[in-house]
Enzyme design. Structure first.
Site: not given
Ligand code: ADP
Ligand code: MG
Length: 389
Positions: A129, A131-132, A135, A167, A179
């Site tokens: 969480g 922002g990297l 998930s 996703e 991502d």
């Protein structure tokens, strides 16, 4: 896996695998998190983004089973081993983090790849969480492992779309392809230049460490409550702008068209459009400068990107502005918020010699403002998903 000495960095995941399931896995695979260097809110406007894979990765140790059972364990959290039936995977049966591997198995099956039962341990170095994209790191590591174990040969661009499907359709998060493209296709010393219209990718030299630079991530740890609504309204403003200007997507507008656009759009929509149009051009300029002059010359573009998000797109917040301004005054050559906005992380491009000073200044400024202490991570451009053990 018959090697006597575990590959560097795999000891923890191998130890956890052996404690949970006994013996050794068939292999260890890893996929990195990512940072977006520049190109924010351009993806859904069919524009350009420039993320890079970072040196923090999710690792999975996997062993195929002779039956149709799937057992999953993460070294993080307290969920323990989750057992699923490979042939009855559903969003409801997969709980917590296991939606990510379950989603990948589901998407592979939809693609015609039959994955057998397996035991899997996840050990991730990507903070959650921040922002990297922790998930996607999981999904990309699992997808890379399972395609190899199932003997399937999928091109990286197919894996990108497959993990996006996992996703979007299984996990239920409406994310794009940035991502996964960074995590699957990144390379050490490079950024991933992605054209979100045709999904083509080009690796651009971005060897920050060789240039004496560090990318410092400042996770403000705030998430403002209007983030979801703010994101949705930015998307609709962009759609409205494209419609009024008569283009398929804002990607088709250039800064030369902006004077005319101003006459056709209301002030807010115009400023949203101007952010996207100028941000696309900043990405293209960053690519040019990285090729011709190198990372030390892109600072002003990062700064301009932040100003555009703050003033035109209005997605920054006081914590992000403070992180960016403080980093710059303490020696960063450029800084910007990164990600969707209204909280989350900022990045600063910092001479490695000034890293300590910037860290201290940001931490002190947050304390002085009465903000929660931020998390700081130094990251560098690293290789994309691959087998490591
Ligand atoms: P991010 O920006 O990091 O991707 P997300 O909310 O999309 O944030 O994903 C975070 C989720 O990923 C967590 O809620 C958790 O389910 C999962 N996750 C990430 N890393 C781990 C880990 N090491 N172990 C278990 N779950 C993890
Ligand atoms: Mg995520």
């Amino acid at each position: 896996m018959n090697t006597q000495t575990p590959a560097p960095g795999t000891e923890k995941v191998l130890g956890a695998f052996s404690s949970a399931f006994g013996g050794a896995p068939d292999g260890v695979w890893q996929a990195p998190g990512r940072v977006n260097l520049i190109g924010e809110h351009t993806d859904y406007n069919e524009g350009f983004v420039l993320p890079f894979a970072i040196d923090l990765a999710a690792r999975v140790a996997v062993r195929v089973r002779p039956d149709r059972t799937v057992r999953l364990l993460s070294t993080y959290g307290r969920q323990g081993v989750v057992e699923l039936d490979r042939d009855a995977l559903s969003r409801e049966s997969a709980t917590g983090w296991t939606v990510y591997p379950a989603g990948v198995v589901w998407a592979l099956a939809e693609h015609g790849v039959d994955v057998p039962g397996f035991d899997l341990v996840l050990d991730s170095g990507v903070p959650l969480g921040s922002g990297l994209s922790s998930s996607h790191a999981i999904e990309c590591a699992v997808a890379t492992a399972l395609t190899e174990l199932a003997g399937a040969e999928l091109a990286p661009e197919e894996l990108v779309l497959l993990t996006q499907r996992a996703e979007n359709e299984f996990v239920g998060a409406p994310t794009g392809i940035m991502d996964q493209s960074a995590s699957l296709r990144g390379a050490a010393g490079h950024a991933v230049f992605l054209d979100c219209r045709d999904q083509s990718v080009e690796l651009i030299p971005f060897d920050a460490p060789a240039a004496g630079l560090t990318v410092l991530v400042v996770d403000t740890k705030v998430s403002h409550s209007h983030a979801d609504g703010g994101y949705a309204s930015r998307r609709s403003a962009c759609e409205l702008g494209a419609e009024v200007l008569g283009v398929a997507a804002l990607r088709d507008v250039s800064s030369a068209d902006l004077a005319e656009a101003q006459g056709l759009l209301d002030d807010v929509t115009f400023r949203r459009v101007r952010h996207v149009v100028t941000e696309d051009e900043r990405v293209l300029r960053t690519v040019e400068i990285l090729r011709s002059e190198g990372p030390a010359a892109i600072g002003a573009l990062l700064d301009a990107s932040h100003a555009s998000m703050r003033d035109d797109f209005e997605i920054s917040c006081p914590e992000l502005d403070l992180a960016v301004e403080t980093a710059r005054s303490a020696g960063a050559i450029g800084a910007r918020m990164t990600g969707g906005g209204f909280g989350g992380s900022a990045i600063a491009l910092v001479p490695t010699t000034a890293e300590g000073r910037v860290r201290e200044a940001v931490t002190a400024a947050f304390a002085a403002a009465g903000y929660r202490a931020p998390d700081l991570f130094a990251v560098s451009p690293a290789d994309g998903a691959r087998r490591v053990g």
